[in-house]
Design a protein around this motif. Sequence first.
Motif, mmCIF file in Angstrom:
data_model
loop_
_atom_site.group_PDB
_atom_site.id
_atom_site.type_symbol
_atom_site.label_atom_id
_atom_site.label_comp_id
_atom_site.label_asym_id
_atom_site.label_seq_id
_atom_site.Cartn_x
_atom_site.Cartn_y
_atom_site.Cartn_z
ATOM 1 N N ILE A 58 -8.923 14.506 -12.031
ATOM 2 C CA ILE A 58 -9.215 13.682 -13.120
ATOM 3 C C ILE A 58 -8.171 12.345 -12.784
ATOM 4 N N LEU A 59 -6.960 12.431 -13.267
ATOM 5 C CA LEU A 59 -5.986 11.375 -13.346
ATOM 6 C C LEU A 59 -5.746 10.815 -12.332
ATOM 7 N N SER A 60 -5.615 11.862 -10.900
ATOM 8 C CA SER A 60 -5.963 11.130 -10.012
ATOM 9 C C SER A 60 -6.692 10.363 -9.529
ATOM 10 N N ILE A 61 -8.321 10.829 -9.606
ATOM 11 C CA ILE A 61 -9.007 9.553 -9.307
ATOM 12 C C ILE A 61 -8.940 8.531 -10.062
ATOM 13 N N LEU A 62 -8.261 8.508 -11.188
ATOM 14 C CA LEU A 62 -8.327 6.984 -11.422
ATOM 15 C C LEU A 62 -7.370 6.526 -11.258
ATOM 16 N N LEU A 63 -6.925 7.185 -11.223
ATOM 17 C CA LEU A 63 -5.228 6.262 -10.553
ATOM 18 C C LEU A 63 -5.440 5.787 -9.086
ATOM 19 N N THR A 64 -6.046 6.720 -7.919
ATOM 20 C CA THR A 64 -6.600 6.674 -6.746
ATOM 21 C C THR A 64 -7.716 4.983 -7.176
ATOM 22 N N SER A 65 -8.129 5.117 -7.966
ATOM 23 C CA SER A 65 -9.581 3.747 -8.527
ATOM 24 C C SER A 65 -9.249 2.154 -8.708
ATOM 25 N N VAL A 66 -8.046 2.506 -9.419
ATOM 26 C CA VAL A 66 -7.146 1.743 -10.184
ATOM 27 C C VAL A 66 -6.462 0.648 -9.444
ATOM 28 N N LEU A 67 -5.629 1.310 -8.644
ATOM 29 C CA LEU A 67 -4.825 1.036 -7.235
ATOM 30 C C LEU A 67 -6.215 -0.386 -6.235
ATOM 31 N N LEU A 68 -7.100 0.989 -5.628
ATOM 32 C CA LEU A 68 -7.762 -0.127 -5.341
ATOM 33 C C LEU A 68 -8.349 -0.988 -5.763
ATOM 34 N N SER A 69 -8.611 -0.944 -6.902
ATOM 35 C CA SER A 69 -9.223 -2.296 -7.440
ATOM 36 C C SER A 69 -8.026 -3.625 -7.231
ATOM 37 N N LEU A 70 -7.182 -3.006 -7.951
ATOM 38 C CA LEU A 70 -5.913 -4.493 -7.805
ATOM 39 C C LEU A 70 -6.194 -4.147 -6.245
ATOM 40 N N THR A 71 -5.798 -3.698 -5.214
ATOM 41 C CA THR A 71 -6.011 -4.321 -4.051
ATOM 42 C C THR A 71 -7.125 -5.300 -3.735
ATOM 43 N N TYR A 72 -7.617 -4.773 -3.696
ATOM 44 C CA TYR A 72 -9.130 -5.230 -3.369
ATOM 45 C C TYR A 72 -9.211 -7.075 -3.718
ATOM 46 N N ARG A 73 -9.144 -7.152 -5.289
ATOM 47 C CA ARG A 73 -8.897 -8.083 -5.917
ATOM 48 C C ARG A 73 -7.720 -9.222 -5.703
ATOM 49 N N LEU A 74 -6.821 -8.721 -5.341
ATOM 50 C CA LEU A 74 -5.534 -9.453 -4.608
ATOM 51 C C LEU A 74 -5.562 -9.585 -2.869
ATOM 52 N N ARG A 75 -6.463 -9.197 -3.010
ATOM 53 C CA ARG A 75 -6.640 -8.656 -0.749
ATOM 54 C C ARG A 75 -6.249 -9.640 -0.054
ATOM 55 N N ARG A 76 -6.552 -11.240 -1.114
ATOM 56 C CA ARG A 76 -5.828 -12.571 -0.193
ATOM 57 C C ARG A 76 -4.784 -12.785 -0.781
ATOM 58 N N ASP A 77 -4.142 -13.127 -2.027
ATOM 59 C CA ASP A 77 -2.789 -13.483 -1.861
ATOM 60 C C ASP A 77 -1.609 -11.742 -1.533
ATOM 61 N N LEU A 78 -2.561 -10.713 -1.510
ATOM 62 C CA LEU A 78 -1.202 -10.694 -0.527
ATOM 63 C C LEU A 78 -1.132 -10.329 0.756
ATOM 64 N N LYS A 79 -2.313 -11.270 1.583
ATOM 65 C CA LYS A 79 -1.919 -11.708 2.621
ATOM 66 C C LYS A 79 -0.645 -11.790 2.632
ATOM 67 N N ALA A 80 -1.312 -13.510 2.108
ATOM 68 C CA ALA A 80 -0.344 -14.524 2.354
ATOM 69 C C ALA A 80 0.590 -14.218 1.622
ATOM 70 N N TYR A 81 0.862 -13.124 0.758
ATOM 71 C CA TYR A 81 2.431 -12.741 0.681
ATOM 72 C C TYR A 81 2.815 -12.745 1.383
ATOM 73 N N PHE A 82 2.256 -11.914 2.513
ATOM 74 C CA PHE A 82 2.489 -10.876 3.794
ATOM 75 C C PHE A 82 3.693 -12.014 4.836
ATOM 76 N N ARG A 83 2.858 -12.556 4.773
ATOM 77 C CA ARG A 83 2.160 -14.048 5.863
ATOM 78 C C ARG A 83 3.413 -14.580 5.762
ATOM 79 N N ARG A 84 4.011 -15.007 4.273
ATOM 80 C CA ARG A 84 5.069 -15.869 3.846
ATOM 81 C C ARG A 84 6.094 -15.017 3.746
ATOM 82 N N CYS A 85 6.344 -14.197 3.911
ATOM 83 C CA CYS A 85 7.363 -13.041 3.886
ATOM 84 C C CYS A 85 8.473 -12.922 5.604
ATOM 85 N N ARG A 86 7.183 -12.651 6.161
ATOM 86 C CA ARG A 86 7.397 -13.016 7.781
ATOM 87 C C ARG A 86 7.535 -14.622 7.741
ATOM 88 N N ARG A 87 7.062 -15.479 7.636
ATOM 89 C CA ARG A 87 7.579 -16.683 7.873
ATOM 90 C C ARG A 87 8.324 -17.098 7.127
#
Length: 765
Positions: A578-607
């Motif tokens: 149960i804890l593993s499922i909850l933790l995975t769900s939280v991580l996936l939700s955060l990743t989806y909501r921040l997908r655009r910002d994360l893309k921009a973040y990695f792009r800035r790191c490269r440039r």
Amino acid sequence: MPPPTAADVWLASRQFGIVIDAGSSGSRLQIYSWKNPRSTLLEGGDAVRNSLPKVEKGTREGEEWVSKVEPGLSSFAENPEGVGAYLVPLLEHARSHIPPSVQPDTPLFLLATAGMRLLSPAQQAQVLHSTCQFLKFHSNFRIDGPSAAGPCGSSVRIITGEEEGLFGWIAVNYLMDGFTGQSSDSTTYGFLDMGGASTQIAFEPSLKDRDKSRDLIDVRLRLLGGEEIHHEVFVTTWLGYGTNQARERYVGHAIKAHEDKYENSRAAEGSPLGSSTDAEVVLDPCLPKDLALVESPVYIESSTSHARQAHKLLGTGSFEQCLQKTLPLLNKDMPCPDAPCLFNGVHVPPINFSVSHFIGVSEYWYSSDHIFGLGGPYDFVQYERAASEFCARDWEGIVKEHKSTRQRGGHSGDGEVVKGGQVVEVGKWGEKVELSRLQMQCFKAAWIANVLHDGIGMPRIVDLGGNDSTHGEEVAEQAQNKGLGKPTFQSLDSVGDIAISWTLGKMVLEASKEVPLLSNSDRPLVDPLDDIPESSPHPIRPIRPPFLDLDLIEDHISQHLPSSLTRKSLGFSPVVLILSILLTSVLLSLTYRLRRDLKAYFRRCRRGGRWRDRDIILEGYTMEEGKAANGYIGNTPPPSPSSYLPSMLLRPLRRFMSSSRPYPHLISTVSSKPKLRHTHTSPARLSPTTGSSSPTLPYQSGMSRSASPSNNYFDDGTMPSSISSLTRSRNSSQINLTTLVPRQIPISRTNSTLHVPNGSAFMDE
């Protein structure tokens, strides 16, 4: 009684320390004291410079420096809330004997031992937390803050058996002056301790053997002169090799051997199982003659249910046979993965008994002194003779003597009869000796002898000329006269009026920590196990109970689940799933909501610093002749820390910071020279207005920049009433701003400068 006052001469420059030994059967509080190291050095000078602080009892006289409560702290595993009421008497006792003025500087330690080690990690954490909270909020004594060691740091914790051995080793050598010898042949004493569950050894190997040993622990102490002394000590513990657990293993072996013998005889005769009454009686040479005890085997390897039932053990009283029967319990034939080993496959560096001398405490003292009166320097001939005589005695006679001893007041309880200041008889126990001790004395005496000689390897020194002395002091004197030096082994309980215990060793270390450092490069003293680096492969580690235990959580949840969803039915832990499922769900939700910002973040790191977005607009700088005010060349400002983080995470902070400025969308910073920010967009220019002269702002010639219209609005979408227009000319090096105050103020051009009325946010401060 009220605590002593500052007017007491004995208290002058005196410091105190408290140790609560939380054992399996009770908790014992001990108060120690010592003179302030600075004061001691000033008074004693060079005479005390090479010695350790003198640790004494915490009270001037009597035995009030000790107080004990029962049962053990581990008994509160299921009721941690009850710890507070349990500790109240101990705290009150300490308060009544330590002046209130020094209580905030008095360290208090509650160190738990064997009983707490047997609890689950979750139970350990709960009991320690309750103990910490009570001591911290209900006393004025000095207690550490939270750390990796626990909620009260090193002040409230569980110590390992090895730590007990190290502290005991410090205590023995402190009392025996083992740390002050300056001669080349001086050596420290080895330390032996045996309780009911385990036995420990701690000693300093010889110089040639230290280089070969990988498991040594650095024990650091500081002398009053500030010099630090180091000793590399080996320490290990054998769990299950204390007297009580050794007895339980012995009973299991004896019953199994007895059952195997009668099973074979019954099979040969064709008799049914248990038909013989003799099968229920096990002859035991480790009990006094004719003593009968009914015991159930705890440790036994047998498939028959009859072997696991209670049996009667009948004493035959043979010490020599008891030595032979208990010898296999040492498990000397166990594999030795890291040679050399002593017993049970445990690695121990070589011991040179002609140089190393050992002192035994606890059971080594009780078994030698309380019954036989042979405490002190050890002589195997006298010890074996006394044990053989006691084991062969009829149990009925022992009981009668014990009863008469109680009725007439008895002796001191140390096995000696003293008249006129002289020992006139030994082997007589006192009224403090219980019948349970007399029942097990034969076994314990044999177990002690086997551990010393066949386990640790101490030689049996036999005087061929004969030695009829029954006094340890005479044995030691004869050994000295014969050139044998100090006795190889002696059992002790105290030196002077200070009892030998690991709590004393802990306080000696704490008093040594109070000595000032000689230089800033010196390392502060810590407990020995804390000196072991985290990356070290050393096998000895401190006990660190976790503050989150999944097993405990599962126990609580499983009570509300159907039996088909428990670990036993599923074959795995449902809580972990149960804890593993909850933790995975939280991580996936955060990743989806921040997908655009994360893309921009990695792009800035490269440039790197070449990428800019509108967040960089908020960083003010001035361009003058192609050079930025901060020294960078070109149009690219240095990247700000915020440009490397997702703007979604920084927007609330940015909004809060900008709300404190009078014109957040136009003004970034106020420096020694007012700066005009520039942007990347060029919207339509607005018509300027004219007005009176004012302080000027330089602006780079030929630049055409304008603030973004979107930045002229507050967060609620309204435009500030004080801002009417923003105009910049392409064909001149002038910029015209509308008034920056709540009323319209005209601005005029003079010498390519921008005039702002007094009080504007652009003025030099």
